[in-house]
Design a protein around this motif. Structure first.
Motif, PDB file in Angstrom:
ATOM      1  N   LYS A 123     -15.128  10.688  -1.345  1.00 20.11           N
ATOM      2  CA  LYS A 123     -16.514  11.164  -1.250  1.00 20.11           C
ATOM      3  C   LYS A 123     -16.811  11.880   0.061  1.00 20.11           C
ATOM      4  O   LYS A 123     -17.657  12.755   0.115  1.00 20.11           O
TER       5      LYS A 123
ATOM      6  N   SER B 101      -8.952   0.419  -1.782  1.00 22.51           N
ATOM      7  CA  SER B 101      -7.961  -0.373  -1.047  1.00 22.51           C
ATOM      8  C   SER B 101      -8.440  -1.773  -0.661  1.00 22.51           C
ATOM      9  O   SER B 101      -7.651  -2.564  -0.149  1.00 22.51           O
TER      10      SER B 101
ATOM     11  N   TYR C 180      -6.207  -6.349  -7.081  1.00 20.90           N
ATOM     12  CA  TYR C 180      -5.832  -5.157  -6.304  1.00 20.90           C
ATOM     13  C   TYR C 180      -4.325  -4.896  -6.409  1.00 20.90           C
ATOM     14  O   TYR C 180      -3.887  -3.771  -6.695  1.00 20.90           O
TER      15      TYR C 180
HETATM   16  N1  LIG Z   1      -4.425  -0.852   5.161  1.00 20.52           N
HETATM   17  C1  LIG Z   1      -3.409  -1.606   4.804  1.00 20.52           C
HETATM   18  O1  LIG Z   1      -3.134  -2.653   5.417  1.00 20.52           O
HETATM   19  C2  LIG Z   1      -2.529  -1.177   3.650  1.00 20.52           C
HETATM   20  C3  LIG Z   1      -1.386  -1.933   3.384  1.00 20.52           C
HETATM   21  C4  LIG Z   1      -0.576  -1.548   2.340  1.00 20.52           C
HETATM   22  C5  LIG Z   1      -0.878  -0.443   1.583  1.00 20.52           C
HETATM   23  N2  LIG Z   1      -2.013   0.276   1.834  1.00 20.52           N
HETATM   24  C6  LIG Z   1      -2.289   1.457   0.995  1.00 20.52           C
HETATM   25  O2  LIG Z   1      -2.368   2.580   1.859  1.00 20.52           O
HETATM   26  C7  LIG Z   1      -3.338   3.501   1.374  1.00 20.52           C
HETATM   27  C8  LIG Z   1      -4.376   3.817   2.445  1.00 20.52           C
HETATM   28  O3  LIG Z   1      -5.014   2.603   2.830  1.00 20.52           O
HETATM   29  P1  LIG Z   1      -6.179   2.619   3.916  1.00 20.52           P
HETATM   30  O4  LIG Z   1      -6.167   1.302   4.583  1.00 20.52           O
HETATM   31  O5  LIG Z   1      -6.103   3.854   4.714  1.00 20.52           O
HETATM   32  O6  LIG Z   1      -7.454   2.669   2.959  1.00 20.52           O
HETATM   33  P2  LIG Z   1      -8.960   3.137   3.293  1.00 20.52           P
HETATM   34  O7  LIG Z   1      -9.193   3.183   4.746  1.00 20.52           O
HETATM   35  O8  LIG Z   1      -9.823   2.298   2.425  1.00 20.52           O
HETATM   36  O9  LIG Z   1      -9.002   4.640   2.732  1.00 20.52           O
HETATM   37  C9  LIG Z   1      -8.990   4.890   1.355  1.00 20.52           C
HETATM   38  C10 LIG Z   1      -8.944   6.382   1.134  1.00 20.52           C
HETATM   39  O10 LIG Z   1      -8.978   6.616  -0.295  1.00 20.52           O
HETATM   40  C11 LIG Z   1     -10.111   7.422  -0.585  1.00 20.52           C
HETATM   41  N3  LIG Z   1     -10.701   7.012  -1.863  1.00 20.52           N
HETATM   42  C12 LIG Z   1     -11.387   5.890  -2.136  1.00 20.52           C
HETATM   43  N4  LIG Z   1     -11.857   5.931  -3.404  1.00 20.52           N
HETATM   44  C13 LIG Z   1     -11.431   7.107  -3.923  1.00 20.52           C
HETATM   45  C14 LIG Z   1     -11.613   7.738  -5.161  1.00 20.52           C
HETATM   46  N5  LIG Z   1     -12.320   7.168  -6.157  1.00 20.52           N
HETATM   47  N6  LIG Z   1     -11.062   8.954  -5.354  1.00 20.52           N
HETATM   48  C15 LIG Z   1     -10.339   9.561  -4.361  1.00 20.52           C
HETATM   49  N7  LIG Z   1     -10.141   9.016  -3.173  1.00 20.52           N
HETATM   50  C16 LIG Z   1     -10.691   7.794  -2.939  1.00 20.52           C
HETATM   51  C17 LIG Z   1     -11.099   7.195   0.550  1.00 20.52           C
HETATM   52  O11 LIG Z   1     -12.014   8.307   0.593  1.00 20.52           O
HETATM   53  P3  LIG Z   1     -13.519   8.094   1.172  1.00 20.52           P
HETATM   54  O12 LIG Z   1     -13.346   8.000   2.662  1.00 20.52           O
HETATM   55  O13 LIG Z   1     -14.243   9.309   0.745  1.00 20.52           O
HETATM   56  O14 LIG Z   1     -14.011   6.821   0.548  1.00 20.52           O
HETATM   57  C18 LIG Z   1     -10.143   7.132   1.724  1.00 20.52           C
HETATM   58  O15 LIG Z   1      -9.744   8.418   2.107  1.00 20.52           O
HETATM   59  C19 LIG Z   1      -3.897   2.895   0.099  1.00 20.52           C
HETATM   60  O16 LIG Z   1      -3.181   3.426  -0.999  1.00 20.52           O
HETATM   61  C20 LIG Z   1      -3.611   1.423   0.240  1.00 20.52           C
HETATM   62  O17 LIG Z   1      -3.467   0.815  -1.027  1.00 20.52           O
HETATM   63  C21 LIG Z   1      -2.839  -0.065   2.860  1.00 20.52           C
END
Ligand SMILES: NC(=O)c1ccc[n+]([C@@H]2O[C@H](COP(=O)([O-])OP(=O)(O)OC[C@H]3O[C@@H](n4cnc5c(N)ncnc54)[C@H](OP(=O)(O)O)[C@@H]3O)[C@@H](O)[C@H]2O)c1
Length: 295
Positions: free
Chosen positions: A37, A77, A139
């Motif tokens: 968004k 996430s 999740y």
């Molecule tokens: N953080 C961790 O510890 C961790 C660990 C393992 C794996 N991961 C994986 O790594 C990735 C990034 O994680 P993160 O911590 O950076 O997550 P995050 O900070 O929550 O960021 C999520 C991203 O996805 C976008 N998003 C959310 N809803 C969406 C939708 N409906 N359509 C398109 N884009 C959407 C968000 O955009 P907006 O800003 O516009 O909402 C944001 O850019 C994810 O795939 C997560 O599963 C994370």
């Protein structure tokens, strides 16, 4: 990545995404960057809001951009968000990933999908790439379903990432920065001592994911991307507090097993990174002390 590659990063506005964009730009690339968004710019590049649940929009934008490399970090996430709204969680994490995976297969694009250690059920330590997922959290279930589509992509890679930590570049707090803020304010913080991960800092994760995205030949299938050491959140925050000169006594241990939680949580999702170290022997993983030393 080759100079002629057209790169797309989904989830570019997220905690990991901003690091990915910084790393790519630092390597001289100009990726297209998507959010869900948010609008605005990151490192001078314009963010485009493309909801992953909108298959028509995703397909039409992919066809216009024609990316040759996609780093797919967009996701719902938050485990608690997905538990509360599993339909939305499935639309974004499963259907959105399916659309990107199918397009990548049809067009021969390299796809790197950021999955999670939470696809495992937590019943052992140091999970390897050949171990079977068995998610306990909704999740984790959606991310594991997403993996199934990426594994069918000829040039696809599932990168299962451990708990990420480090400074936030988004302007929004994360779990890690919230705890540190609490400690700075003199408030005790209770962290689980009985759940284990192999935490990795955002910067190293971004470097590794960009290396893997570049590597078309060697690495397809699944790879684990975690830190060097298995530890609990309690240990992670205790060492971070110590490294930052904060009051260690404010970091208190608690037991996840003694809490009544809405979903059962996996106890141990530490990841073996043997394969990663074979594929990228030159990539050094940072210690907690090195990461917080730069904060
Ligand atoms: N953080 C961790 O510890 C961790 C660990 C393992 C794996 N991961 C994986 O790594 C990735 C990034 O994680 P993160 O911590 O950076 O997550 P995050 O900070 O929550 O960021 C999520 C991203 O996805 C976008 N998003 C959310 N809803 C969406 C939708 N409906 N359509 C398109 N884009 C959407 C968000 O955009 P907006 O800003 O516009 O909402 C944001 O850019 C994810 O795939 C997560 O599963 C994370």
């Amino acid at each position: 990545m080759r100079s002629q590659d057209r790169i797309l990063v989904t989830g570019a506005s997220g905690q990991l995404g901003v690091y990915l964009v910084g790393e790519l730009v630092g390597r001289g690339m100009e990726p297209k960057i998507w959010s869900g968004k948010q609008k605005g710019r990151i490192k001078g590049l314009e963010l485009e809001a493309v909801g992953l649940e909108d298959e028509g929009l995703v397909r039409s934008r992919l066809s216009e951009i024609q990316p040759t490399v996609i780093i797919h970090a967009g996701a719902m996430s938050g485990a608690e968000d997905v538990r509360r709204d599993p339909v939305a969680g499935a639309e974004v994490n499963i259907n959105g990933t399916r659309t990107i995976a199918e397009w990548s297969n049809e067009h021969g694009a390299r796809l790197v999908y950021t999955s999670t250690d939470l696809v495992f059920d937590g019943t052992k330590s140091m999970w390897s790439e050949t171990d079977e997922p068995g998610p306990l959290l909704e999740y984790g279930r959606t991310k594991a379903e997403g993996e199934r589509y990426v594994r069918r992509v000829g040039c696809g890679l599932v990168a299962r990432i451990s708990l990420l930590y480090g400074p936030t570049l988004t302007g929004r707090p994360s779990f890690f920065t919230n705890v540190l803020e609490g400690l700075r304010g003199g408030e005790p913080q209770v962290l689980f001592t009985d759940e284990w991960r192999t935490p990795l800092d955002y910067q190293t994760a971004a470097e590794v994911l960009c290396d893997l995205a570049m590597d078309r030949q060697k690495c397809v299938g699944v790879i684990h991307v975690g830190g060097m050491e298995r530890m609990s959140r309690y240990e992670l925050l205790l060492r971070s507090a110590q490294g930052l000169g904060l009051e260690r006594g404010l970091v208190r241990g608690g037991l996840a097993s003694s809490q009544s939680l809405p979903e059962p949580r996996p106890r141990d999702v530490s990841l073996s990174t043997e394969k990663l170290r074979e594929i990228l022997p030159e990539r050094r993983l940072r210690t907690v002390e090195e990461v917080v030393g730069g904060m």
